[in-house]
Design a protein around this motif. Sequence first.
Motif, PDB file in Angstrom:
ATOM      1  N   THR A 174       0.844  -1.187   0.000  1.00  0.00           N
ATOM      2  CA  THR A 174       0.000   0.000   0.000  1.00  0.00           C
ATOM      3  C   THR A 174       0.883   1.241   0.000  1.00  0.00           C
ATOM      4  O   THR A 174       1.785   1.368   0.827  1.00  0.00           O
ATOM      5  N   VAL A 175       0.627   2.163  -0.905  1.00  0.00           N
ATOM      6  CA  VAL A 175       1.405   3.398  -0.954  1.00  0.00           C
ATOM      7  C   VAL A 175       0.949   4.308   0.179  1.00  0.00           C
ATOM      8  O   VAL A 175      -0.235   4.644   0.287  1.00  0.00           O
ATOM      9  N   TYR A 176       1.894   4.666   1.047  1.00  0.00           N
ATOM     10  CA  TYR A 176       1.571   5.550   2.168  1.00  0.00           C
ATOM     11  C   TYR A 176       1.900   7.001   1.848  1.00  0.00           C
ATOM     12  O   TYR A 176       1.169   7.912   2.215  1.00  0.00           O
ATOM     13  N   SER A 177       3.012   7.228   1.176  1.00  0.00           N
ATOM     14  CA  SER A 177       3.410   8.604   0.880  1.00  0.00           C
ATOM     15  C   SER A 177       4.240   8.653  -0.388  1.00  0.00           C
ATOM     16  O   SER A 177       4.738   7.633  -0.867  1.00  0.00           O
ATOM     17  N   LEU A 178       4.375   9.834  -0.926  1.00  0.00           N
ATOM     18  CA  LEU A 178       5.208  10.081  -2.090  1.00  0.00           C
ATOM     19  C   LEU A 178       6.418  10.886  -1.660  1.00  0.00           C
ATOM     20  O   LEU A 178       6.295  11.834  -0.889  1.00  0.00           O
ATOM     21  N   GLN A 179       7.586  10.500  -2.137  1.00  0.00           N
ATOM     22  CA  GLN A 179       8.807  11.233  -1.805  1.00  0.00           C
ATOM     23  C   GLN A 179       9.475  11.693  -3.098  1.00  0.00           C
ATOM     24  O   GLN A 179       9.800  10.893  -3.970  1.00  0.00           O
ATOM     25  N   PHE A 180       9.644  13.001  -3.231  1.00  0.00           N
ATOM     26  CA  PHE A 180      10.267  13.560  -4.420  1.00  0.00           C
ATOM     27  C   PHE A 180      11.771  13.721  -4.194  1.00  0.00           C
ATOM     28  O   PHE A 180      12.212  14.238  -3.170  1.00  0.00           O
ATOM     29  N   THR A 181      12.535  13.245  -5.141  1.00  0.00           N
ATOM     30  CA  THR A 181      13.974  13.480  -5.135  1.00  0.00           C
ATOM     31  C   THR A 181      14.295  14.389  -6.313  1.00  0.00           C
ATOM     32  O   THR A 181      13.407  14.842  -7.031  1.00  0.00           O
ATOM     33  N   VAL A 182      15.550  14.655  -6.525  1.00  0.00           N
ATOM     34  CA  VAL A 182      15.941  15.585  -7.589  1.00  0.00           C
ATOM     35  C   VAL A 182      15.427  15.128  -8.948  1.00  0.00           C
ATOM     36  O   VAL A 182      14.930  15.906  -9.751  1.00  0.00           O
ATOM     37  N   ASP A 183      15.522  13.813  -9.189  1.00  0.00           N
ATOM     38  CA  ASP A 183      15.179  13.350 -10.529  1.00  0.00           C
ATOM     39  C   ASP A 183      14.197  12.179 -10.539  1.00  0.00           C
ATOM     40  O   ASP A 183      14.076  11.478 -11.535  1.00  0.00           O
ATOM     41  N   SER A 184      13.511  11.947  -9.432  1.00  0.00           N
ATOM     42  CA  SER A 184      12.589  10.815  -9.427  1.00  0.00           C
ATOM     43  C   SER A 184      11.478  11.015  -8.403  1.00  0.00           C
ATOM     44  O   SER A 184      11.548  11.890  -7.538  1.00  0.00           O
ATOM     45  N   LEU A 185      10.472  10.165  -8.522  1.00  0.00           N
ATOM     46  CA  LEU A 185       9.354  10.120  -7.591  1.00  0.00           C
ATOM     47  C   LEU A 185       9.324   8.722  -6.984  1.00  0.00           C
ATOM     48  O   LEU A 185       9.258   7.729  -7.704  1.00  0.00           O
ATOM     49  N   GLN A 186       9.419   8.622  -5.645  1.00  0.00           N
ATOM     50  CA  GLN A 186       9.441   7.320  -4.985  1.00  0.00           C
ATOM     51  C   GLN A 186       8.143   7.097  -4.222  1.00  0.00           C
ATOM     52  O   GLN A 186       7.622   8.010  -3.583  1.00  0.00           O
ATOM     53  N   LEU A 187       7.626   5.889  -4.318  1.00  0.00           N
ATOM     54  CA  LEU A 187       6.428   5.504  -3.575  1.00  0.00           C
ATOM     55  C   LEU A 187       6.868   4.834  -2.284  1.00  0.00           C
ATOM     56  O   LEU A 187       7.661   3.897  -2.300  1.00  0.00           O
ATOM     57  N   LYS A 188       6.355   5.292  -1.153  1.00  0.00           N
ATOM     58  CA  LYS A 188       6.776   4.786   0.149  1.00  0.00           C
ATOM     59  C   LYS A 188       5.645   4.013   0.821  1.00  0.00           C
ATOM     60  O   LYS A 188       4.536   4.526   0.948  1.00  0.00           O
ATOM     61  N   PRO A 189       5.923   2.769   1.254  1.00  0.00           N
ATOM     62  CA  PRO A 189       4.922   2.035   2.027  1.00  0.00           C
ATOM     63  C   PRO A 189       4.863   2.551   3.456  1.00  0.00           C
ATOM     64  O   PRO A 189       5.698   3.358   3.867  1.00  0.00           O
ATOM     65  N   PHE A 190       3.889   2.083   4.215  1.00  0.00           N
ATOM     66  CA  PHE A 190       3.775   2.504   5.608  1.00  0.00           C
ATOM     67  C   PHE A 190       5.057   2.129   6.351  1.00  0.00           C
ATOM     68  O   PHE A 190       5.476   0.972   6.337  1.00  0.00           O
ATOM     69  N   PRO A 191       5.705   3.087   7.046  1.00  0.00           N
ATOM     70  CA  PRO A 191       7.074   2.879   7.575  1.00  0.00           C
ATOM     71  C   PRO A 191       7.117   2.213   8.954  1.00  0.00           C
ATOM     72  O   PRO A 191       7.539   2.801   9.937  1.00  0.00           O
ATOM     73  N   TYR A 192       6.714   0.943   9.018  1.00  0.00           N
ATOM     74  CA  TYR A 192       6.646   0.272  10.314  1.00  0.00           C
ATOM     75  C   TYR A 192       7.852  -0.627  10.559  1.00  0.00           C
ATOM     76  O   TYR A 192       8.465  -1.162   9.642  1.00  0.00           O
ATOM     77  N   VAL A 193       8.175  -0.789  11.837  1.00  0.00           N
ATOM     78  CA  VAL A 193       9.187  -1.740  12.304  1.00  0.00           C
ATOM     79  C   VAL A 193       8.584  -2.475  13.491  1.00  0.00           C
ATOM     80  O   VAL A 193       7.882  -1.866  14.311  1.00  0.00           O
ATOM     81  N   ILE A 194       8.847  -3.772  13.589  1.00  0.00           N
ATOM     82  CA  ILE A 194       8.267  -4.590  14.653  1.00  0.00           C
ATOM     83  C   ILE A 194       9.360  -5.090  15.593  1.00  0.00           C
ATOM     84  O   ILE A 194      10.387  -5.609  15.144  1.00  0.00           O
TER      85      ILE A 194
END
Length: 360
Positions: A174-194
């Motif tokens: 599931t895409v949680y957020s979008l992260q823009f870099t200088v030359d790309s767009l990254q899709l970020k999942p929910f950032p969990y650690v267990i």
Amino acid sequence: MVFRFLLCTFARMNPKILITGASGFIGSFIVEEALKRGFETWAAVRKSSSKAFLQDERIHFIELNLSSEEALKEQLRDHAFDYVVHAAGVTKCLHQEDFRRINTEGTKNLVRALMALQMPLKRFVYISSLSIMGAIREQQPYTEILESDEAKPNTAYGRSKLEAENWLDSLQFTVYSLQFTVDSLQLKPFPYVILRPTGVYGPREKDYFMMFKSIQAHTDFAVGYQQQDITFVYVADVVQAVFLAMEKGRTGRKYFLSDGEVYQSSTFSNLIRKELGNPWWIRITAPLWVLRIVTFCGEYIGRLTGKVTALNNDKYNIMRQRNWRCDITPARQELGYEPTVKLQEGVQRCVRWYKDNGWL
């Protein structure tokens, strides 16, 4: 959107953390550490929660209704948390279905609310348990339980925690957020650690405390005649792992936590007795069927009286389990986790605190 942008900007300047279960044993220590590190610290509590260990005036309190996603969205709407540590949950219940309602569904409701609000999270740390693995690798000589082993929880508590873990795993797609870099767009999942700690002990803890009280009252009680390898982790080391996971944990990773040693139940008892001044005692080792009767009766009486008891069916399965070894190599290698308190020192600290605070 402008308001949330300003909140996010402020959060980056002054990291903001939400800790659920903040009034509990582990949660209260996480709050203390967050304050030491300069976080804007928000303690999630219920109206009925004791604030005995949450006296620092820097603590911000927030009431959260984990039983309702809609209520959570309203309660969290005006906040922008960088980090959430989800330590809320129950280890004892009158009815088995309550474990799932609180531990599983409560986790789902919280995460769904955070996602719906597009909370600018850097990390969501979920406090799970070694109990999700169940009684595996029980053939002697026992070997360490590995992350790659199939989880077979033998308690309602363990099943509820595992179900929450599995649901979090489903968010990998599931895409949680979008992260823009200088030359790309990254899709970020929910950032969990267990995190999966073994038996956690320390000041303020009440279940292991029963053993301290029993030995002070001249009785040490153990069950089962087959060798039992047990593990412990001092609460300060769990807290250490929480903040390491916030900083270094990789999304979707799961880490067992212990102090790196393996003990026998008699080792724990002997250390407690020594720190209590070596009172005379009677050491009783009973067969498992005696424990089965005691816990069955305890659970039945608990339901009749409406009072939660530690002597329940889950407790029987926990105490009959023989192998509690676990592999903490991934936590060491990936997080830089290194246990600082071994059992002898931990028992000394506990006895000192229990005496200083009138528990013993």
